[in-house]
Scaffold this active site. Structure first.
Site, PDB file in Angstrom:
ATOM      1  N   VAL A  59       0.840  -1.201   0.000  1.00 35.24           N
ATOM      2  CA  VAL A  59       0.000   0.000   0.000  1.00 35.24           C
ATOM      3  C   VAL A  59       0.876   1.253   0.000  1.00 35.24           C
ATOM      4  CG1 VAL A  59      -1.813   1.269   1.230  1.00 35.24           C
ATOM      5  CG2 VAL A  59      -1.915  -1.216   1.107  1.00 35.24           C
ATOM      6  N   CYS A  60       1.971   1.228   0.737  1.00 40.76           N
ATOM      7  CA  CYS A  60       2.878   2.393   0.769  1.00 40.76           C
ATOM      8  C   CYS A  60       3.507   2.627  -0.600  1.00 40.76           C
ATOM      9  CB  CYS A  60       3.963   2.186   1.823  1.00 40.76           C
ATOM     10  SG  CYS A  60       3.319   2.018   3.503  1.00 40.76           S
ATOM     11  N   ASP A  61       3.880   1.556  -1.260  1.00 42.78           N
ATOM     12  CA  ASP A  61       4.421   1.617  -2.613  1.00 42.78           C
ATOM     13  C   ASP A  61       3.387   2.252  -3.542  1.00 42.78           C
ATOM     14  OD1 ASP A  61       4.507   0.412  -5.423  1.00 42.78           O
ATOM     15  OD2 ASP A  61       6.421  -0.343  -4.681  1.00 42.78           O
TER      16      ASP A  61
END
Length: 166
Positions: A59-61
């Site tokens: 999700v951060c990516d």
């Protein structure tokens, strides 16, 4: 304070909660070259501050890539992605991912950003997923503390807030 969970488990957020209308708190984080970056480093610009737990997760990516894509379409806007990942890891990830429109910065040294914006997850020593928009006069115009740390933020609302502040 905002109520946040991470993988379904409640976490304690440390620091000062930021609200729309507040003067944006100052902070000191590290750029990928280890130089210091603070709020005044982008004075006179609208700032979109994307906060993530760790650049090396799905999700951060995706969040960083999405804001990188949107940043290419915006004028006079500085996009910062803040995490506690080491500057070296952020630099490596950005090079591999082709990220050129977002500046990744590290809050690993003293959690200055996390404390100022109320996003330190005490149990994990990571930053809670959140998004802040700060206008060119250093006023906070948008705040989202994502209630579940593994969920995506509201990208459309954040970009709309950036456009409205610009």
């Amino acid at each position: 304070m905002a109520s946040v969970t991470f993988k379904g488990n409640p976490v304690t957020l440390l620091g000062q909660e930021v609200k729309v209308g507040d003067s944006a708190p100052n902070f000191t984080v590290l750029a990928n070259d280890m130089s210091e970056v603070n709020l005044s480093s982008s004075k006179g610009k609208v700032r979109l501050i994307s906060v993530i737990p760790s650049i090396d997760t799905g999700v951060c990516d995706a969040q960083t890539r999405k804001f990188n894509e949107e940043a290419a379409k915006l004028d006079n806007v500085e996009v910062l992605t803040v995490s506690v990942d080491l500057p070296f890891a952020q630099k490596r990830w950005c090079a591999a991912a082709g990220i050129e429109n977002v500046q990744t910065v590290s809050d690993h040294r003293d959690l200055s950003f996390g404390e100022a914006y109320g996003v330190i997850m005490q149990e994990l020593r990571l930053l809670a997923r959140s998004v802040f928009v700060v206008d060119s006069n250093d006023k906070v115009t948008y705040v989202e503390y994502v209630s579940e740390g593994t969920d995506h933020p509201n990208y459309e609302a954040a970009i709309a807030a950036v456009k409205a502040a610009n």
